[in-house]
Design a protein around this motif. Structure first.
Motif, PDB file in Angstrom:
ATOM      1  N   GLY A  93       0.787  -1.227   0.000  1.00 57.66           N
ATOM      2  CA  GLY A  93       0.000   0.000   0.000  1.00 57.66           C
ATOM      3  C   GLY A  93       0.821   1.280   0.000  1.00 57.66           C
ATOM      4  O   GLY A  93       0.259   2.377  -0.015  1.00 57.66           O
ATOM      5  N   PHE A  94       2.145   1.173  -0.003  1.00 59.50           N
ATOM      6  CA  PHE A  94       2.998   2.356  -0.029  1.00 59.50           C
ATOM      7  C   PHE A  94       2.712   3.137  -1.315  1.00 59.50           C
ATOM      8  O   PHE A  94       2.646   2.564  -2.397  1.00 59.50           O
ATOM      9  N   ALA A  95       2.538   4.436  -1.183  1.00 59.34           N
ATOM     10  CA  ALA A  95       2.269   5.288  -2.345  1.00 59.34           C
ATOM     11  C   ALA A  95       3.279   6.422  -2.383  1.00 59.34           C
ATOM     12  O   ALA A  95       3.690   6.934  -1.341  1.00 59.34           O
ATOM     13  N   VAL A  96       3.665   6.776  -3.590  1.00 62.25           N
ATOM     14  CA  VAL A  96       4.613   7.870  -3.768  1.00 62.25           C
ATOM     15  C   VAL A  96       4.275   8.617  -5.046  1.00 62.25           C
ATOM     16  O   VAL A  96       3.823   8.017  -6.025  1.00 62.25           O
ATOM     17  N   ALA A  97       4.463   9.932  -5.021  1.00 60.06           N
ATOM     18  CA  ALA A  97       4.305  10.773  -6.207  1.00 60.06           C
ATOM     19  C   ALA A  97       5.412  11.822  -6.156  1.00 60.06           C
ATOM     20  O   ALA A  97       5.648  12.427  -5.107  1.00 60.06           O
ATOM     21  N   VAL A  98       6.097  11.986  -7.258  1.00 56.96           N
ATOM     22  CA  VAL A  98       7.193  12.943  -7.362  1.00 56.96           C
ATOM     23  C   VAL A  98       6.966  13.749  -8.633  1.00 56.96           C
ATOM     24  O   VAL A  98       6.530  13.207  -9.647  1.00 56.96           O
ATOM     25  N   CYS A  99       7.277  15.047  -8.579  1.00 54.12           N
ATOM     26  CA  CYS A  99       7.089  15.872  -9.765  1.00 54.12           C
ATOM     27  C   CYS A  99       8.160  16.955  -9.817  1.00 54.12           C
ATOM     28  O   CYS A  99       8.889  17.162  -8.859  1.00 54.12           O
ATOM     29  N   GLY A 100       8.236  17.629 -10.953  1.00 58.24           N
ATOM     30  CA  GLY A 100       9.203  18.710 -11.096  1.00 58.24           C
ATOM     31  C   GLY A 100       9.192  19.294 -12.494  1.00 58.24           C
ATOM     32  O   GLY A 100       8.319  19.001 -13.304  1.00 58.24           O
ATOM     33  N   ARG A 101      10.189  20.111 -12.777  1.00 60.20           N
ATOM     34  CA  ARG A 101      10.308  20.743 -14.092  1.00 60.20           C
ATOM     35  C   ARG A 101      11.430  20.120 -14.920  1.00 60.20           C
ATOM     36  O   ARG A 101      11.257  19.882 -16.092  1.00 60.20           O
ATOM     37  N   ASP A 102      12.610  19.889 -14.330  1.00 62.24           N
ATOM     38  CA  ASP A 102      13.731  19.291 -15.065  1.00 62.24           C
ATOM     39  C   ASP A 102      13.556  17.779 -15.092  1.00 62.24           C
ATOM     40  O   ASP A 102      13.640  17.118 -14.058  1.00 62.24           O
ATOM     41  N   LEU A 103      13.309  17.250 -16.269  1.00 63.66           N
ATOM     42  CA  LEU A 103      13.011  15.833 -16.459  1.00 63.66           C
ATOM     43  C   LEU A 103      14.201  14.956 -16.067  1.00 63.66           C
ATOM     44  O   LEU A 103      15.303  15.144 -16.594  1.00 63.66           O
ATOM     45  N   PRO A 104      14.008  14.007 -15.140  1.00 66.55           N
ATOM     46  CA  PRO A 104      15.102  13.091 -14.787  1.00 66.55           C
ATOM     47  C   PRO A 104      15.512  12.234 -15.988  1.00 66.55           C
ATOM     48  O   PRO A 104      14.675  11.836 -16.800  1.00 66.55           O
ATOM     49  N   ASP A 105      16.810  11.954 -16.099  1.00 64.39           N
ATOM     50  CA  ASP A 105      17.332  11.182 -17.227  1.00 64.39           C
ATOM     51  C   ASP A 105      16.644   9.827 -17.375  1.00 64.39           C
ATOM     52  O   ASP A 105      16.373   9.384 -18.489  1.00 64.39           O
ATOM     53  N   GLU A 106      16.373   9.154 -16.258  1.00 62.65           N
ATOM     54  CA  GLU A 106      15.750   7.822 -16.325  1.00 62.65           C
ATOM     55  C   GLU A 106      14.356   7.894 -16.955  1.00 62.65           C
ATOM     56  O   GLU A 106      14.025   7.093 -17.826  1.00 62.65           O
ATOM     57  N   LEU A 107      13.552   8.856 -16.530  1.00 61.70           N
ATOM     58  CA  LEU A 107      12.210   9.000 -17.108  1.00 61.70           C
ATOM     59  C   LEU A 107      12.304   9.436 -18.566  1.00 61.70           C
ATOM     60  O   LEU A 107      11.567   8.921 -19.417  1.00 61.70           O
ATOM     61  N   ARG A 108      13.222  10.336 -18.881  1.00 54.94           N
ATOM     62  CA  ARG A 108      13.402  10.774 -20.270  1.00 54.94           C
ATOM     63  C   ARG A 108      13.765   9.582 -21.154  1.00 54.94           C
ATOM     64  O   ARG A 108      13.218   9.402 -22.238  1.00 54.94           O
ATOM     65  N   GLY A 109      14.665   8.733 -20.683  1.00 53.99           N
ATOM     66  CA  GLY A 109      15.046   7.549 -21.443  1.00 53.99           C
ATOM     67  C   GLY A 109      13.882   6.609 -21.665  1.00 53.99           C
ATOM     68  O   GLY A 109      13.714   6.055 -22.770  1.00 53.99           O
ATOM     69  N   ARG A 110      13.066   6.411 -20.648  1.00 59.53           N
ATOM     70  CA  ARG A 110      11.891   5.538 -20.785  1.00 59.53           C
ATOM     71  C   ARG A 110      10.908   6.110 -21.803  1.00 59.53           C
ATOM     72  O   ARG A 110      10.343   5.378 -22.619  1.00 59.53           O
ATOM     73  N   LEU A 111      10.669   7.426 -21.747  1.00 60.47           N
ATOM     74  CA  LEU A 111       9.747   8.056 -22.694  1.00 60.47           C
ATOM     75  C   LEU A 111      10.261   7.940 -24.128  1.00 60.47           C
ATOM     76  O   LEU A 111       9.500   7.616 -25.044  1.00 60.47           O
ATOM     77  N   LEU A 112      11.553   8.210 -24.321  1.00 66.69           N
ATOM     78  CA  LEU A 112      12.125   8.116 -25.666  1.00 66.69           C
ATOM     79  C   LEU A 112      12.083   6.686 -26.190  1.00 66.69           C
ATOM     80  O   LEU A 112      11.820   6.451 -27.371  1.00 66.69           O
ATOM     81  N   SER A 113      12.322   5.725 -25.316  1.00 61.38           N
ATOM     82  CA  SER A 113      12.295   4.317 -25.713  1.00 61.38           C
ATOM     83  C   SER A 113      10.880   3.872 -26.077  1.00 61.38           C
ATOM     84  O   SER A 113      10.667   3.166 -27.058  1.00 61.38           O
ATOM     85  N   GLU A 114       9.924   4.304 -25.292  1.00 62.29           N
ATOM     86  CA  GLU A 114       8.527   3.899 -25.496  1.00 62.29           C
ATOM     87  C   GLU A 114       7.901   4.564 -26.718  1.00 62.29           C
ATOM     88  O   GLU A 114       7.154   3.951 -27.465  1.00 62.29           O
ATOM     89  N   HIS A 115       8.176   5.851 -26.910  1.00 59.10           N
ATOM     90  CA  HIS A 115       7.470   6.628 -27.940  1.00 59.10           C
ATOM     91  C   HIS A 115       8.318   7.015 -29.152  1.00 59.10           C
ATOM     92  O   HIS A 115       7.779   7.587 -30.095  1.00 59.10           O
TER      93      HIS A 115
END
Length: 141
Positions: free
Chosen positions: A47-69
């Motif tokens: 049941g642990f929940a987490v949400a993180v946000c910001g303006r400068d896109l983290p490299d890991e998320l950017r890589g996942r988005l580029l790979s997926e799309h």
């Protein structure tokens, strides 16, 4: 009012609470004139929940988005006033004159790419400066 542009991705990663495999969701969005991102997860095991946000896109998320799309490319039809493009690139990318010339050549060759929200933001800035520009997703080869 300009339309929001976003890309999202779902992936599995360890829960930060118990270590079990959890499903995560990440998104990058261009809302108005601002780039934003967020990542969140709720673990079905503990049941642990987490949400993180910001303006400068983290490299890991950017890589996942580029790979997926796949990357989107900035398209600027020729002929174009190179000085206008260079002025916008320098301001938006915070780069010097030597670097902007390299980036300009990539833009003119259709090889400057990034996530769709990143490239659409740059295209909007170029259009506001009087340069015909579009964010496009090149066909797979």
């Amino acid at each position: 009012m300009q339309q929001s542009v976003f890309e999202s991705v779902r992936y599995s990663a360890a829960c930060q609470g118990c270590g079990a495999e959890a499903e995560w969701q990440g998104v990058q969005a261009l809302v108005g004139d601002s780039l934003r991102w967020d990542v969140g997860s709720t673990c079905s095991a503990c049941g642990f929940a987490v949400a993180v946000c910001g303006r400068d896109l983290p490299d890991e998320l950017r890589g996942r988005l580029l790979s997926e799309h796949r990357p989107a490319a900035l398209q600027v039809p020729l002929p174009v006033q190179k000085t206008k493009v260079m002025r916008v690139l320098r301001a938006e990318l915070s780069i010097g004159l030597a670097d902007v010339k390299v980036v300009l050549e990539r833009v003119l060759a259709g090889a400057y790419a990034g996530t769709l929200p990143e490239i659409e933001r740059l295209a909007r800035r170029l259009r506001a400066a009087g340069v015909d520009a579009m964010a496009v997703r090149p066909a797979c080869v």
